[in-house]
Design a protein around this motif. Structure first.
Motif, PDB file in Angstrom:
ATOM      1  N   MET A   1       1.014  -1.259   0.001  1.00 51.38           N
ATOM      2  CA  MET A   1       0.049   0.033   0.174  1.00 51.38           C
ATOM      3  C   MET A   1       0.923   1.151  -0.010  1.00 51.38           C
ATOM      4  O   MET A   1       1.756   1.312   0.749  1.00 51.38           O
ATOM      5  CB  MET A   1      -0.903  -0.100   1.393  1.00 51.38           C
ATOM      6  CG  MET A   1      -1.647   1.274   1.417  1.00 51.38           C
ATOM      7  SD  MET A   1      -2.543   0.909   3.074  1.00 51.38           S
ATOM      8  CE  MET A   1      -3.574  -0.300   2.761  1.00 51.38           C
ATOM      9  N   ASP A   2       0.809   2.131  -1.128  1.00 55.66           N
ATOM     10  CA  ASP A   2       1.518   3.200  -1.170  1.00 55.66           C
ATOM     11  C   ASP A   2       0.898   4.346  -0.045  1.00 55.66           C
ATOM     12  O   ASP A   2      -0.224   4.232   0.316  1.00 55.66           O
ATOM     13  CB  ASP A   2       1.780   3.616  -2.526  1.00 55.66           C
ATOM     14  CG  ASP A   2       0.684   4.168  -3.126  1.00 55.66           C
ATOM     15  OD1 ASP A   2      -0.542   4.823  -2.528  1.00 55.66           O
ATOM     16  OD2 ASP A   2       0.666   4.400  -4.343  1.00 55.66           O
ATOM     17  N   ASP A   3       1.635   5.519   0.114  1.00 56.47           N
ATOM     18  CA  ASP A   3       1.234   6.475   0.986  1.00 56.47           C
ATOM     19  C   ASP A   3      -0.048   7.353   0.614  1.00 56.47           C
ATOM     20  O   ASP A   3      -0.838   7.288   1.388  1.00 56.47           O
ATOM     21  CB  ASP A   3       2.369   7.432   0.990  1.00 56.47           C
ATOM     22  CG  ASP A   3       3.511   7.257   1.743  1.00 56.47           C
ATOM     23  OD1 ASP A   3       3.636   6.058   2.462  1.00 56.47           O
ATOM     24  OD2 ASP A   3       4.656   7.893   1.654  1.00 56.47           O
ATOM     25  N   LYS A   4      -0.229   7.219  -0.702  1.00 59.36           N
ATOM     26  CA  LYS A   4      -1.541   7.853  -0.992  1.00 59.36           C
ATOM     27  C   LYS A   4      -2.782   6.939  -0.852  1.00 59.36           C
ATOM     28  O   LYS A   4      -3.795   7.491  -0.164  1.00 59.36           O
ATOM     29  CB  LYS A   4      -1.529   8.127  -2.690  1.00 59.36           C
ATOM     30  CG  LYS A   4      -0.714   9.264  -2.904  1.00 59.36           C
ATOM     31  CD  LYS A   4      -1.193   9.730  -4.577  1.00 59.36           C
ATOM     32  CE  LYS A   4      -0.614  11.367  -4.711  1.00 59.36           C
ATOM     33  NZ  LYS A   4      -0.513  11.611  -6.008  1.00 59.36           N
ATOM     34  N   GLU A   5      -2.414   5.689  -0.952  1.00 59.91           N
ATOM     35  CA  GLU A   5      -3.760   4.762  -0.721  1.00 59.91           C
ATOM     36  C   GLU A   5      -3.956   4.621   0.832  1.00 59.91           C
ATOM     37  O   GLU A   5      -5.029   4.506   1.094  1.00 59.91           O
ATOM     38  CB  GLU A   5      -3.141   3.185  -1.335  1.00 59.91           C
ATOM     39  CG  GLU A   5      -3.381   3.072  -2.530  1.00 59.91           C
ATOM     40  CD  GLU A   5      -2.763   1.813  -3.228  1.00 59.91           C
ATOM     41  OE1 GLU A   5      -3.604   1.067  -3.840  1.00 59.91           O
ATOM     42  OE2 GLU A   5      -1.709   1.514  -2.607  1.00 59.91           O
ATOM     43  N   PHE A   6      -2.808   4.724   1.440  1.00 60.78           N
ATOM     44  CA  PHE A   6      -2.910   4.772   3.108  1.00 60.78           C
ATOM     45  C   PHE A   6      -3.737   5.835   3.419  1.00 60.78           C
ATOM     46  O   PHE A   6      -4.666   5.825   4.246  1.00 60.78           O
ATOM     47  CB  PHE A   6      -1.609   4.456   3.519  1.00 60.78           C
ATOM     48  CG  PHE A   6      -1.585   4.614   4.992  1.00 60.78           C
ATOM     49  CD1 PHE A   6      -1.819   3.712   5.888  1.00 60.78           C
ATOM     50  CD2 PHE A   6      -0.690   5.497   5.604  1.00 60.78           C
ATOM     51  CE1 PHE A   6      -1.882   3.718   7.281  1.00 60.78           C
ATOM     52  CE2 PHE A   6      -0.804   5.637   7.162  1.00 60.78           C
ATOM     53  CZ  PHE A   6      -1.455   4.705   7.938  1.00 60.78           C
ATOM     54  N   LEU A   7      -3.203   7.064   3.032  1.00 62.39           N
ATOM     55  CA  LEU A   7      -3.845   8.327   3.583  1.00 62.39           C
ATOM     56  C   LEU A   7      -5.304   8.287   3.179  1.00 62.39           C
ATOM     57  O   LEU A   7      -6.230   8.623   3.980  1.00 62.39           O
ATOM     58  CB  LEU A   7      -3.124   9.554   2.965  1.00 62.39           C
ATOM     59  CG  LEU A   7      -1.762   9.961   3.609  1.00 62.39           C
ATOM     60  CD1 LEU A   7      -1.235  10.902   3.062  1.00 62.39           C
ATOM     61  CD2 LEU A   7      -1.986   9.922   5.001  1.00 62.39           C
ATOM     62  N   VAL A 146       4.137  -2.696   6.297  1.00 62.15           N
ATOM     63  CA  VAL A 146       3.427  -3.412   7.161  1.00 62.15           C
ATOM     64  C   VAL A 146       2.709  -2.708   8.118  1.00 62.15           C
ATOM     65  O   VAL A 146       1.703  -2.923   8.657  1.00 62.15           O
ATOM     66  CB  VAL A 146       4.470  -4.426   8.024  1.00 62.15           C
ATOM     67  CG1 VAL A 146       3.744  -5.177   9.034  1.00 62.15           C
ATOM     68  CG2 VAL A 146       5.060  -5.546   6.740  1.00 62.15           C
ATOM     69  N   ILE A 147       3.478  -1.750   8.676  1.00 57.80           N
ATOM     70  CA  ILE A 147       2.584  -0.943   9.972  1.00 57.80           C
ATOM     71  C   ILE A 147       1.531  -0.092   9.357  1.00 57.80           C
ATOM     72  O   ILE A 147       0.589  -0.090   9.665  1.00 57.80           O
ATOM     73  CB  ILE A 147       3.715   0.316  10.438  1.00 57.80           C
ATOM     74  CG1 ILE A 147       5.112  -0.629  11.147  1.00 57.80           C
ATOM     75  CG2 ILE A 147       3.095   1.168  11.391  1.00 57.80           C
ATOM     76  CD1 ILE A 147       4.567  -1.405  12.233  1.00 57.80           C
ATOM     77  N   LYS A 148       1.695   0.505   7.883  1.00 56.74           N
ATOM     78  CA  LYS A 148       0.501   1.104   7.255  1.00 56.74           C
ATOM     79  C   LYS A 148      -0.719   0.166   7.094  1.00 56.74           C
ATOM     80  O   LYS A 148      -1.810   0.502   7.288  1.00 56.74           O
ATOM     81  CB  LYS A 148       1.121   1.788   5.875  1.00 56.74           C
ATOM     82  CG  LYS A 148       1.755   2.739   6.204  1.00 56.74           C
ATOM     83  CD  LYS A 148       1.938   3.447   4.743  1.00 56.74           C
ATOM     84  CE  LYS A 148       3.160   2.655   4.193  1.00 56.74           C
ATOM     85  NZ  LYS A 148       3.459   3.687   2.852  1.00 56.74           N
ATOM     86  N   GLN A 149      -0.389  -1.157   6.415  1.00 53.79           N
ATOM     87  CA  GLN A 149      -1.332  -2.191   6.529  1.00 53.79           C
ATOM     88  C   GLN A 149      -2.004  -2.583   7.759  1.00 53.79           C
ATOM     89  O   GLN A 149      -3.402  -2.665   7.919  1.00 53.79           O
ATOM     90  CB  GLN A 149      -0.697  -3.299   5.795  1.00 53.79           C
ATOM     91  CG  GLN A 149      -1.783  -4.465   5.457  1.00 53.79           C
ATOM     92  CD  GLN A 149      -2.765  -3.950   4.170  1.00 53.79           C
ATOM     93  OE1 GLN A 149      -2.395  -3.527   3.267  1.00 53.79           O
ATOM     94  NE2 GLN A 149      -4.066  -3.938   4.673  1.00 53.79           N
ATOM     95  N   MET A 150      -1.344  -2.758   8.800  1.00 51.36           N
ATOM     96  CA  MET A 150      -1.890  -2.785  10.084  1.00 51.36           C
ATOM     97  C   MET A 150      -2.942  -1.849  10.549  1.00 51.36           C
ATOM     98  O   MET A 150      -3.684  -2.067  10.960  1.00 51.36           O
ATOM     99  CB  MET A 150      -0.797  -2.948  11.353  1.00 51.36           C
ATOM    100  CG  MET A 150      -0.102  -4.311  11.230  1.00 51.36           C
ATOM    101  SD  MET A 150       1.226  -4.505  12.265  1.00 51.36           S
ATOM    102  CE  MET A 150       0.428  -4.538  13.841  1.00 51.36           C
ATOM    103  N   ASN A 151      -2.367  -0.420  10.356  1.00 50.86           N
ATOM    104  CA  ASN A 151      -3.141   0.691  10.832  1.00 50.86           C
ATOM    105  C   ASN A 151      -4.373   0.775   9.948  1.00 50.86           C
ATOM    106  O   ASN A 151      -5.584   0.915  10.343  1.00 50.86           O
ATOM    107  CB  ASN A 151      -2.640   1.987  10.719  1.00 50.86           C
ATOM    108  CG  ASN A 151      -3.014   3.172  11.246  1.00 50.86           C
ATOM    109  OD1 ASN A 151      -3.637   3.730  10.595  1.00 50.86           O
ATOM    110  ND2 ASN A 151      -3.264   3.232  12.574  1.00 50.86           N
TER     111      ASN A 151
END
Length: 191
Positions: A1-7, A146-151
């Motif tokens: 997941m890139d930063d844009k998708e995460f945000l 991994v951290i972004k996916q968990m969040n």
């Protein structure tokens, strides 16, 4: 997941109540809390600098508290507690995250007191926080992805039917924990 998708996946609206506003009472309460807490919170930075950089600790330590802590340290069942380089690095990074959050609180305090939002200072503190976050991720052998996916999975668990203030306040922390743990297990086993 890139930063844009995460945000995009984490965007939570500013309240779901029509007419939600920042009132003078909220700002006064925030300012008062900052004024009361910042002097004590700033001690953590001095402790971090003493621990990690060898700066002389200038805080007063109550002799009774010192003796109590010596007793507790001698009763810790883990031999070598906080003696390994990785333990020391973890403590340094955790204190660093906290002290950077305190510096962001100082920025908020100045902003609400009429000094304007100091974007350069805020960007500096965001970078400092990222530095400490990356130390922790490295020590835990986790990646930012991994951290972004968990969040992301935690927030999806919380707001699966959409955001509401009630869900933000009354959280199912056990369910969120399971969503994060299962995502961590899945991500680790994929590798």
């Amino acid at each position: 997941m890139d930063d844009k998708e995460f945000l995009a996946s984490c965007k939570i609206p500013w309240g779901d109540q029509k007419g939600t506003t920042v009132t003078p009472e909220i700002i006064a309460c925030l300012s008062n809390a900052c004024e009361q807490m910042l002097p004590d919170l700033q001690k953590f930075d001095r402790i971090k600098r003493s621990l990690a950089y060898g700066e002389k600790l200038r805080e007063y330590v109550d002799p009774l508290k010192l003796n109590e802590m010596r007793g507790l340290m001698s009763n810790i069942h883990s031999p070598g507690f906080l003696q390994s380089d990785s333990d020391k690095s973890m403590l340094h990074a955790l204190l660093g995250c906290f002290t950077e959050a305190v510096e962001k609180l100082e920025i908020i305090h100045a902003w609400i007191r009429g000094c304007g939002l100091n974007v350069n200072h805020l960007a500096e503190e965001v970078g400092d926080g990222m530095f400490y976050d990356h130390i922790i991720m490295d020590l835990l052998k986790l990646t930012p992805e991994v951290i972004k996916q968990m969040n992301h999975n935690k927030l999806q668990s919380r707001y699966k039917d959409g955001f509401t203030s009630d869900k933000a306040i009354n959280r199912n922390t056990n369910g969120e924990q399971k969503a994060m743990e299962s995502s961590l297990d899945t991500i680790i086993h994929r590798k």
